[in-house]
Design a protein around this motif. Structure first.
Motif, PDB file in Angstrom:
ATOM      1  N   MET A 162       0.835  -1.216   0.000  1.00  0.00           N
ATOM      2  CA  MET A 162       0.000   0.000   0.000  1.00  0.00           C
ATOM      3  C   MET A 162       0.863   1.256   0.000  1.00  0.00           C
ATOM      4  N   PHE A 163       0.580   2.156  -0.916  1.00  0.00           N
ATOM      5  CA  PHE A 163       1.315   3.415  -0.991  1.00  0.00           C
ATOM      6  C   PHE A 163       0.666   4.413  -0.027  1.00  0.00           C
ATOM      7  N   ASP A 164       1.414   4.790   1.020  1.00  0.00           N
ATOM      8  CA  ASP A 164       0.858   5.674   2.044  1.00  0.00           C
ATOM      9  C   ASP A 164       1.703   6.944   2.123  1.00  0.00           C
ATOM     10  N   VAL A 165       1.238   7.996   1.443  1.00  0.00           N
ATOM     11  CA  VAL A 165       2.080   9.184   1.305  1.00  0.00           C
ATOM     12  C   VAL A 165       2.328   9.860   2.659  1.00  0.00           C
ATOM     13  N   GLU A 166       1.334   9.809   3.559  1.00  0.00           N
ATOM     14  CA  GLU A 166       1.541  10.461   4.865  1.00  0.00           C
ATOM     15  C   GLU A 166       2.642   9.756   5.650  1.00  0.00           C
ATOM     16  N   LYS A 167       2.641   8.443   5.570  1.00  0.00           N
ATOM     17  CA  LYS A 167       3.688   7.669   6.255  1.00  0.00           C
ATOM     18  C   LYS A 167       5.052   7.986   5.635  1.00  0.00           C
ATOM     19  N   ILE A 168       5.104   8.040   4.317  1.00  0.00           N
ATOM     20  CA  ILE A 168       6.362   8.339   3.618  1.00  0.00           C
ATOM     21  C   ILE A 168       6.878   9.714   4.025  1.00  0.00           C
ATOM     22  N   ARG A 169       5.980  10.683   4.152  1.00  0.00           N
ATOM     23  CA  ARG A 169       6.411  12.054   4.479  1.00  0.00           C
ATOM     24  C   ARG A 169       7.102  12.134   5.845  1.00  0.00           C
ATOM     25  N   HIS A 170       6.755  11.202   6.744  1.00  0.00           N
ATOM     26  CA  HIS A 170       7.433  11.186   8.052  1.00  0.00           C
ATOM     27  C   HIS A 170       8.922  10.859   7.914  1.00  0.00           C
ATOM     28  N   ASP A 171       9.291  10.226   6.825  1.00  0.00           N
ATOM     29  CA  ASP A 171      10.712   9.909   6.610  1.00  0.00           C
ATOM     30  C   ASP A 171      11.524  11.144   6.226  1.00  0.00           C
ATOM     31  N   PHE A 172      10.852  12.231   5.854  1.00  0.00           N
ATOM     32  CA  PHE A 172      11.543  13.420   5.333  1.00  0.00           C
ATOM     33  C   PHE A 172      11.337  14.610   6.269  1.00  0.00           C
ATOM     34  N   PRO A 173      12.254  14.800   7.244  1.00  0.00           N
ATOM     35  CA  PRO A 173      12.071  15.864   8.236  1.00  0.00           C
ATOM     36  C   PRO A 173      11.873  17.239   7.587  1.00  0.00           C
ATOM     37  N   ILE A 174      12.541  17.491   6.478  1.00  0.00           N
ATOM     38  CA  ILE A 174      12.503  18.831   5.872  1.00  0.00           C
ATOM     39  C   ILE A 174      11.096  19.194   5.397  1.00  0.00           C
ATOM     40  N   LEU A 175      10.273  18.180   5.104  1.00  0.00           N
ATOM     41  CA  LEU A 175       8.936  18.463   4.566  1.00  0.00           C
ATOM     42  C   LEU A 175       8.008  19.093   5.610  1.00  0.00           C
ATOM     43  N   SER A 176       8.395  19.014   6.898  1.00  0.00           N
ATOM     44  CA  SER A 176       7.539  19.673   7.889  1.00  0.00           C
ATOM     45  C   SER A 176       8.128  20.996   8.385  1.00  0.00           C
ATOM     46  N   THR A 177       9.139  21.519   7.672  1.00  0.00           N
ATOM     47  CA  THR A 177       9.665  22.836   8.052  1.00  0.00           C
ATOM     48  C   THR A 177       8.767  23.938   7.482  1.00  0.00           C
ATOM     49  N   LYS A 178       9.000  25.158   7.999  1.00  0.00           N
ATOM     50  CA  LYS A 178       8.259  26.313   7.478  1.00  0.00           C
ATOM     51  C   LYS A 178       9.209  27.236   6.730  1.00  0.00           C
ATOM     52  N   VAL A 179       8.662  27.892   5.710  1.00  0.00           N
ATOM     53  CA  VAL A 179       9.432  28.858   4.922  1.00  0.00           C
ATOM     54  C   VAL A 179       8.630  30.155   4.913  1.00  0.00           C
ATOM     55  N   HIS A 180       9.246  31.258   5.309  1.00  0.00           N
ATOM     56  CA  HIS A 180       8.536  32.543   5.431  1.00  0.00           C
ATOM     57  C   HIS A 180       7.255  32.363   6.259  1.00  0.00           C
ATOM     58  N   GLY A 181       7.328  31.538   7.290  1.00  0.00           N
ATOM     59  CA  GLY A 181       6.190  31.335   8.181  1.00  0.00           C
ATOM     60  C   GLY A 181       5.099  30.426   7.634  1.00  0.00           C
ATOM     61  N   LYS A 182       5.306  29.906   6.416  1.00  0.00           N
ATOM     62  CA  LYS A 182       4.273  29.035   5.800  1.00  0.00           C
ATOM     63  C   LYS A 182       4.818  27.615   5.701  1.00  0.00           C
ATOM     64  N   PRO A 183       3.939  26.616   5.744  1.00  0.00           N
ATOM     65  CA  PRO A 183       4.433  25.237   5.565  1.00  0.00           C
ATOM     66  C   PRO A 183       5.107  25.094   4.194  1.00  0.00           C
ATOM     67  N   LEU A 184       6.276  24.477   4.194  1.00  0.00           N
ATOM     68  CA  LEU A 184       6.995  24.292   2.925  1.00  0.00           C
ATOM     69  C   LEU A 184       6.201  23.391   1.974  1.00  0.00           C
ATOM     70  N   VAL A 185       6.077  23.859   0.721  1.00  0.00           N
ATOM     71  CA  VAL A 185       5.547  23.008  -0.354  1.00  0.00           C
ATOM     72  C   VAL A 185       6.686  22.864  -1.348  1.00  0.00           C
ATOM     73  N   TYR A 186       7.353  21.716  -1.324  1.00  0.00           N
ATOM     74  CA  TYR A 186       8.577  21.564  -2.115  1.00  0.00           C
ATOM     75  C   TYR A 186       8.278  20.935  -3.472  1.00  0.00           C
ATOM     76  N   LEU A 187       8.349  21.766  -4.518  1.00  0.00           N
ATOM     77  CA  LEU A 187       8.037  21.295  -5.876  1.00  0.00           C
ATOM     78  C   LEU A 187       9.213  21.574  -6.820  1.00  0.00           C
ATOM     79  N   ASP A 188      10.434  21.380  -6.289  1.00  0.00           N
ATOM     80  CA  ASP A 188      11.623  21.582  -7.115  1.00  0.00           C
ATOM     81  C   ASP A 188      12.450  20.301  -7.138  1.00  0.00           C
ATOM     82  N   ASN A 189      11.751  19.189  -7.254  1.00  0.00           N
ATOM     83  CA  ASN A 189      12.416  17.889  -7.153  1.00  0.00           C
ATOM     84  C   ASN A 189      13.293  17.548  -8.346  1.00  0.00           C
TER      85      ASN A 189
END
Ligand SMILES: *Cc1c(COP(=O)(O)O)cnc(C)c1O
Length: 404
Positions: free
Chosen positions: A1-28
């Motif tokens: 089963m592909f569980d994106v929320e579980k996968i996101r826990h593996d990536f600490p940087i995805l829960s950081t904030k940028v300019h006070g907003k949750p990071l949305v990283y779309l420069d992969n």
């Protein structure tokens, strides 16, 4: 089963904030993020077995050597190479391409021809131009269509008995187009030309089988597939790697040295002069294992759903144009809005915590083809979510309202 929320826990940087907003990283497509499983390997290496490899009889050196060579086996299996010594560790795609271009210098003569595609990254254009300058070989270019696909008929007409090499990327970094490399390779081989495929942008999405493809060289970067920067791999057919001269002279790449004559080490060490990026290679191996555990098929399927959703939603925006709308592409969307400079959209999106790339994406010939200065590029990975696509669409709408 592909569980994106579980996968996101593996990536600490995805829960950081940028300019006070949750990071949305779309420069992969520029660089991917690193899961903690890979970071753990890096910390473990420097905490427990940091040592130089291959030369030491002591415990740490043996342990580091084993882990480094194990990483080579992971890559060999991943790409389905026939022999483990066909995998050469490099510092990245650029290094791999230059290694091959340098090797061909002694094999080319004036009037020989090299074919590249108009979809290439600069790192897959400039080394060939340099090679042509040195050897007198001639560079020919496969043009693209409005859809961002290669014109295969023109390619066929460019091939002849002077063609020695063909260079093409598997996936375009600027548009995301997946090129028909199997067909391109077959046609080149019918003309007795060798083929190098730049897999930097494909490897994070598709698992290539180098034997099935019958490709001569395939190059990738670790940092685009969840590994660290400064490490990559070159797959080369043993036939070619035996034939090409070494790239750099130094330690590790020699068998014997006297001032009269040096003989070179066997593959793969012939191409790995000096102390390699030991930790990087081990971490790269771990990154490939990490992605394999999630499953490349699952990654491909999920990213395709994300791409379709993002494409559909972005096209709701009036005046928005997507470049290279090929039906056969990875999760890259390159777009512009009528009358607005891509850089301005990128800057406003950044203020909202959304990371995209703007500019020519190291692919100026493609921008020239569409007669634009650049695009806004959103490139999606398997850890992105539908909600993040919504944030992007809302962000672009807001930016458009502010700039029109
Ligand atoms: C990123 C990229 C490169 C360059 O990779 P480096 O890791 O910077 O050496 C080459 N080709 C393509 C298609 C790329 O996306």
């Amino acid at each position: 089963m592909f569980d994106v929320e579980k996968i996101r826990h593996d990536f600490p940087i995805l829960s950081t904030k940028v300019h006070g907003k949750p990071l949305v990283y779309l420069d992969n497509a520029a660089t991917s993020q690193t899961p903690k499983q890979v970071m753990d390997v890096i910390v473990d290496y420097y905490s427990n077995y940091n040592a130089n490899i291959h030369r030491g009889v002591h415990y740490l050196s043996q342990k580091a050597t084993d882990a480094f060579e194990m990483a080579r086996d992971i890559l060999k299996n991943h790409f389905n190479a026939e022999h483990r010594e066909e995998i050469i560790f490099t510092s990245g795609t650029t290094h791999g391409i230059n290694l091959v271009a340098n090797g061909f210098e002694s094999l080319l003569k004036e009037g020989d021809e090299i074919i590249v595609s108009a979809l290439e990254h600069h790192s897959n254009i400039v080394p060939w131009q340099m090679l042509c300058e040195k050897t007198g070989a001639i560079l020919k270019v496969i043009p693209i269509t409005e859809e961002g696909e290669l014109q295969l008929n023109t390619y066929k007409s460019l091939l002849n008995n002077r063609t020695k090499l063909v260079f093409v990327n598997h996936v375009s970094n600027a548009l995301g187009t997946i090129n028909p490399i199997k067909e391109i390779i077959e046609l080149a081989h019918n003309a007795d030309a060798a083929v190098l495929v730049d897999g930097a942008q494909a490897a994070p999405h598709i698992q290539p089988d180098v034997q099935k493809l019958d490709v001569d060289f395939y190059v990738v970067s670790g940092h685009k597939m969840c590994g660290p920067t400064g490490i990559g791999a070159l797959y080369g057919k043993k036939f070619w790697l035996d034939k090409l001269p070494p790239y750099q002279g130094g330690g590790e790449m020699i068998a014997t040295v006297t001032f009269e004559k040096t003989t070179y080490a066997d593959l793969p060490h012939k191409f790995e002069a000096g102390t390699p990026n030991v930790c990087g290679a081990i971490a790269f191996g771990k990154a490939v294992e990490y992605m394999t555990e999630i499953g490349f098929k699952q990654i491909e399927t999920y990213e395709h759903e994300l791409l379709e959703y993002a494409t559909e939603r972005l096209l709701e925006i009036e005046g928005l144009k997507i470049y290279g709308p090929s039906s056969n592409k990875t999760s890259v969307i390159s777009f512009n809005i009528d009358g607005i400079h891509p850089y301005d959209i990128g800057t406003l999106l950044d203020n909202m915590g959304i990371a995209v790339r703007t500019g020519h994406h190291c692919a100026q010939p493609i921008m020239d083809f569409y007669q634009i200065p650049g695009t806004v590029r959103a490139s999606l990975a398997f850890y992105n979510t539908f909600k993040e696509i919504d944030s992007l669409v809302e962000g672009v709408k807001k930016a458009k309202a502010m700039l029109s």
